[in-house]
Design a protein around this motif. Structure first.
Motif, PDB file in Angstrom:
ATOM      1  N   UNK A   1       0.837  -1.187   0.000  1.00  0.00           N
ATOM      2  CA  UNK A   1       0.000   0.000   0.000  1.00  0.00           C
ATOM      3  C   UNK A   1       0.888   1.259   0.000  1.00  0.00           C
ATOM      4  N   UNK A   2       0.310   2.357  -0.441  1.00  0.00           N
ATOM      5  CA  UNK A   2       1.024   3.636  -0.412  1.00  0.00           C
ATOM      6  C   UNK A   2       1.426   3.978   1.022  1.00  0.00           C
ATOM      7  N   UNK A   3       0.500   3.800   1.953  1.00  0.00           N
ATOM      8  CA  UNK A   3       0.777   4.185   3.337  1.00  0.00           C
ATOM      9  C   UNK A   3       1.866   3.325   3.963  1.00  0.00           C
ATOM     10  N   UNK A   4       1.956   2.052   3.582  1.00  0.00           N
ATOM     11  CA  UNK A   4       2.991   1.195   4.172  1.00  0.00           C
ATOM     12  C   UNK A   4       4.376   1.575   3.665  1.00  0.00           C
ATOM     13  N   UNK A   5       4.480   1.984   2.387  1.00  0.00           N
ATOM     14  CA  UNK A   5       5.768   2.422   1.856  1.00  0.00           C
ATOM     15  C   UNK A   5       6.179   3.734   2.516  1.00  0.00           C
ATOM     16  N   UNK A   6       5.236   4.648   2.651  1.00  0.00           N
ATOM     17  CA  UNK A   6       5.519   5.914   3.325  1.00  0.00           C
ATOM     18  C   UNK A   6       5.983   5.664   4.762  1.00  0.00           C
ATOM     19  N   UNK A   7       5.310   4.761   5.451  1.00  0.00           N
ATOM     20  CA  UNK A   7       5.683   4.444   6.837  1.00  0.00           C
ATOM     21  C   UNK A   7       7.089   3.842   6.904  1.00  0.00           C
ATOM     22  N   UNK A   8       7.449   3.020   5.912  1.00  0.00           N
ATOM     23  CA  UNK A   8       8.788   2.418   5.888  1.00  0.00           C
ATOM     24  C   UNK A   8       9.866   3.489   5.707  1.00  0.00           C
ATOM     25  N   UNK A   9       9.597   4.470   4.855  1.00  0.00           N
ATOM     26  CA  UNK A   9      10.542   5.580   4.675  1.00  0.00           C
ATOM     27  C   UNK A   9      10.747   6.326   5.998  1.00  0.00           C
ATOM     28  N   UNK A  10       9.655   6.633   6.667  1.00  0.00           N
ATOM     29  CA  UNK A  10       9.739   7.399   7.915  1.00  0.00           C
ATOM     30  C   UNK A  10      10.422   6.583   9.008  1.00  0.00           C
ATOM     31  N   UNK A  11      10.157   5.281   9.031  1.00  0.00           N
ATOM     32  CA  UNK A  11      10.808   4.431  10.030  1.00  0.00           C
ATOM     33  C   UNK A  11      12.324   4.438   9.839  1.00  0.00           C
ATOM     34  N   UNK A  12      12.778   4.483   8.584  1.00  0.00           N
ATOM     35  CA  UNK A  12      14.217   4.445   8.319  1.00  0.00           C
ATOM     36  C   UNK A  12      14.876   5.805   8.497  1.00  0.00           C
ATOM     37  N   UNK A  13      14.284   6.842   7.927  1.00  0.00           N
ATOM     38  CA  UNK A  13      14.944   8.150   7.879  1.00  0.00           C
ATOM     39  C   UNK A  13      14.404   9.175   8.878  1.00  0.00           C
ATOM     40  N   UNK A  14      13.330   8.831   9.596  1.00  0.00           N
ATOM     41  CA  UNK A  14      12.758   9.758  10.561  1.00  0.00           C
ATOM     42  C   UNK A  14      11.689  10.646   9.935  1.00  0.00           C
ATOM     43  N   UNK A  15      11.144  11.555  10.730  1.00  0.00           N
ATOM     44  CA  UNK A  15      10.128  12.468  10.217  1.00  0.00           C
ATOM     45  C   UNK A  15      10.766  13.412   9.203  1.00  0.00           C
ATOM     46  N   UNK A  16      10.118  13.597   8.061  1.00  0.00           N
ATOM     47  CA  UNK A  16      10.744  14.386   6.994  1.00  0.00           C
ATOM     48  C   UNK A  16      10.627  15.893   7.197  1.00  0.00           C
ATOM     49  N   UNK A  17      11.482  16.595   6.493  1.00  0.00           N
ATOM     50  CA  UNK A  17      11.377  18.055   6.438  1.00  0.00           C
ATOM     51  C   UNK A  17      10.083  18.457   5.744  1.00  0.00           C
ATOM     52  N   UNK A  18       9.729  17.703   4.710  1.00  0.00           N
ATOM     53  CA  UNK A  18       8.572  18.061   3.900  1.00  0.00           C
ATOM     54  C   UNK A  18       7.902  16.814   3.355  1.00  0.00           C
ATOM     55  N   UNK A  19       6.569  16.809   3.315  1.00  0.00           N
ATOM     56  CA  UNK A  19       5.776  15.733   2.723  1.00  0.00           C
ATOM     57  C   UNK A  19       4.761  16.380   1.784  1.00  0.00           C
ATOM     58  N   UNK A  20       4.687  15.883   0.552  1.00  0.00           N
ATOM     59  CA  UNK A  20       3.786  16.503  -0.420  1.00  0.00           C
ATOM     60  C   UNK A  20       3.269  15.463  -1.403  1.00  0.00           C
ATOM     61  N   UNK A  21       2.191  15.785  -2.132  1.00  0.00           N
ATOM     62  CA  UNK A  21       1.650  14.834  -3.114  1.00  0.00           C
ATOM     63  C   UNK A  21       2.648  14.564  -4.231  1.00  0.00           C
TER      64      UNK A  21
END
Length: 322
Positions: A191-211
């Motif tokens: 799912x889109x949300x699971x990939x996004x969650x994996x990115x955040x788990x690895x690199x932390x909360x991002x500076x910016x999130x956008x469509x």
């Protein structure tokens, strides 16, 4: 885009531009290998490309400092040697083959020396012997596709590609940028949300999130040269950029630190399911320093060579006959 050394380094942004074509030679863990001939299946080509590769890869480059921002993609990170990065990439999938690529890179005066500016890795393809008519037909089809703006997918479902940018004196090149793209295998799409969650788990909360790509996501982590994660309100957060696409160019600036960009794109018929993902890690300040240091060292080496040649000519050169 041509790179220039300006009087005020802080104002300089050097760009890596992707060329449409360029000579490529097959490499094995960073070492040139002779091109193979004869027909072969994709699996056979992949085995040829992995001959002599040891997994897990042996890495001598020190690990990142404790508390420093995560800066790797599957272990490949800025600061590693060309050989270490190539070995890690090959160990990440048994169908990947690595090829040196100096067809894209910085405009760098090397004075006849070879500076390895990067390599790409893609899934092995079957090696097929073609006659001249088949080659011409293929070229014409590609040309018609370009003239008609036909969209051709770069990767098939289940395939992966990398592009690693390196810089340094010959045989001493090190990684400054890492980028990877993956198209998920049919029936195994997350799912889109699971990939996004994996990115955040690895690199932390991002500076910016956008469509991204309608219902996809683009996440960006921007750090200053001291390693501090910047907020989206910081002017540097907009200035320091990196596209997640392995085929895109990169900018280097001494004012920017580690920049990470990651994207996930949806299936056309289901916006909640991921079709592909891209992620890139760029050390802007470190890459800038390595590029300028390499250019200065090459220039100094050439001046030394010329001075030695002048001395030798003064001592051993033949006297002119007038």
């Amino acid at each position: 885009m041509r790179s220039h050394l300006l009087p005020h380094a802080a104002a300089l942004a050097l760009a890596l531009t992707a060329a449409c074509s360029g000579a490529k030679s097959e490499v094995l863990a960073g070492k040139a290998a002779p091109a193979k001939s004869g027909e072969a299946s994709a699996q056979e080509v992949a085995r040829e490309g992995h001959a002599g590769v040891r997994c897990p890869a042996r890495i001598a480059t020190p690990a990142r400092a404790a508390g420093a921002a995560v800066d790797d993609i599957l272990g490949v990170r800025p600061g590693m040697t060309f050989e270490e990065a190539a070995n890690l990439v090959l160990c990440s999938h048994d169908m990947l083959v690595v090829r040196a690529d100096n067809g894209r890179g910085f405009k760098l005066e090397t004075f006849g020396q070879t500076v390895r500016q990067g390599f790409e890795a893609r899934f092995a393809k079957a090696r097929v012997q073609q006659n001249s008519r088949q080659i011409m037909t293929e070229m014409q089809d590609e040309m018609m596709g370009r003239s008609g703006n036909r969209i051709a997918k770069d990767l098939a479902p289940g395939e992966i590609k990398w592009y690693i940018t390196t810089m340094g004196m010959p045989s001493e090149e090190r990684v400054i940028d890492v980028a990877r793209e993956e198209w998920f295998a049919a029936g195994k799409n997350p799912t889109i949300t699971s990939v996004e969650a994996a990115f955040i788990e690895k690199y932390g909360m991002p500076t910016r999130s956008q469509p991204w790509n309608t219902s996809g996501k683009l996440l960006t982590w921007v750090h200053d040269p001291a390693g501090m994660l910047l907020s989206d309100a910081s002017p540097l957060a907009r200035q320091c950029q990196r596209s997640p696409d392995p085929d895109s160019g990169v900018q280097l600036s001494p004012e920017c630190g580690l920049v990470i960009a990651a994207s996930v794109s949806p299936l056309r018929d289901n916006p909640d399911v991921a079709e592909s993902m891209q992620v890139a890690v760029l050390d802007q300040a470190g890459g800038f320093q390595r590029l300028t240091a390499t250019e200065a060292a090459l220039q100094q080496q050439e001046r030394t060579r010329q001075a030695t040649q002048v001395k030798d000519a003064a001592k051993h050169g033949a006297a002119p006959k007038l």
